[in-house]
Design a protein around this motif. Structure first.
Motif, mmCIF file in Angstrom:
data_model
loop_
_atom_site.group_PDB
_atom_site.id
_atom_site.type_symbol
_atom_site.label_atom_id
_atom_site.label_comp_id
_atom_site.label_asym_id
_atom_site.label_seq_id
_atom_site.Cartn_x
_atom_site.Cartn_y
_atom_site.Cartn_z
ATOM 1 N N HIS A 24 0.840 -1.196 0.000
ATOM 2 C CA HIS A 24 0.000 0.000 0.000
ATOM 3 C C HIS A 24 0.873 1.244 0.000
ATOM 4 N N CYS A 56 -0.659 1.589 8.701
ATOM 5 C CA CYS A 56 -1.318 1.498 7.404
ATOM 6 C C CYS A 56 -2.827 1.375 7.579
ATOM 7 N N ARG A 58 -5.002 1.362 5.222
ATOM 8 C CA ARG A 58 -5.584 0.474 4.214
ATOM 9 C C ARG A 58 -5.673 -0.953 4.742
#
Ligand SMILES: [Zn+2]
Length: 75
Positions: A24, A56, A58
């Motif tokens: 990501h 992160c 995501r």
């Protein structure tokens, strides 16, 4: 989820993104006066951040919604 920075690239608007080991990308904008990240403007500054962990979003959101809110936070 904590992920290490493996490199950097820029998006279409010339904003810097950190490439994380999970694959990501996360924006690490230098956008004064709101966000000050002078280090992102220089190769030496960016290199010094490689290996540092970012949270992160995501990875966290993939369990919930694929297009969840994206936020930038300092590590
Ligand atoms: Zn991730």
């Amino acid at each position: 989820m904590k992920q290490k920075i493996t490199g950097f690239d820029r998006d279409d608007d010339d904003h810097w993104r950190a490439i994380l080991e999970c694959g990501h990308r996360q924006h690490v904008r230098h956008d004064p006066p709101l966000i000050i990240r002078r280090w992102v403007l220089t190769p030496a500054g960016r290199n010094s951040r490689i290996g540092i962990e970012l949270d992160c979003k995501r990875c966290d959101e993939e369990c919930e919604s694929p297009e969840g809110l994206q936020q930038n936070r300092e590590p």
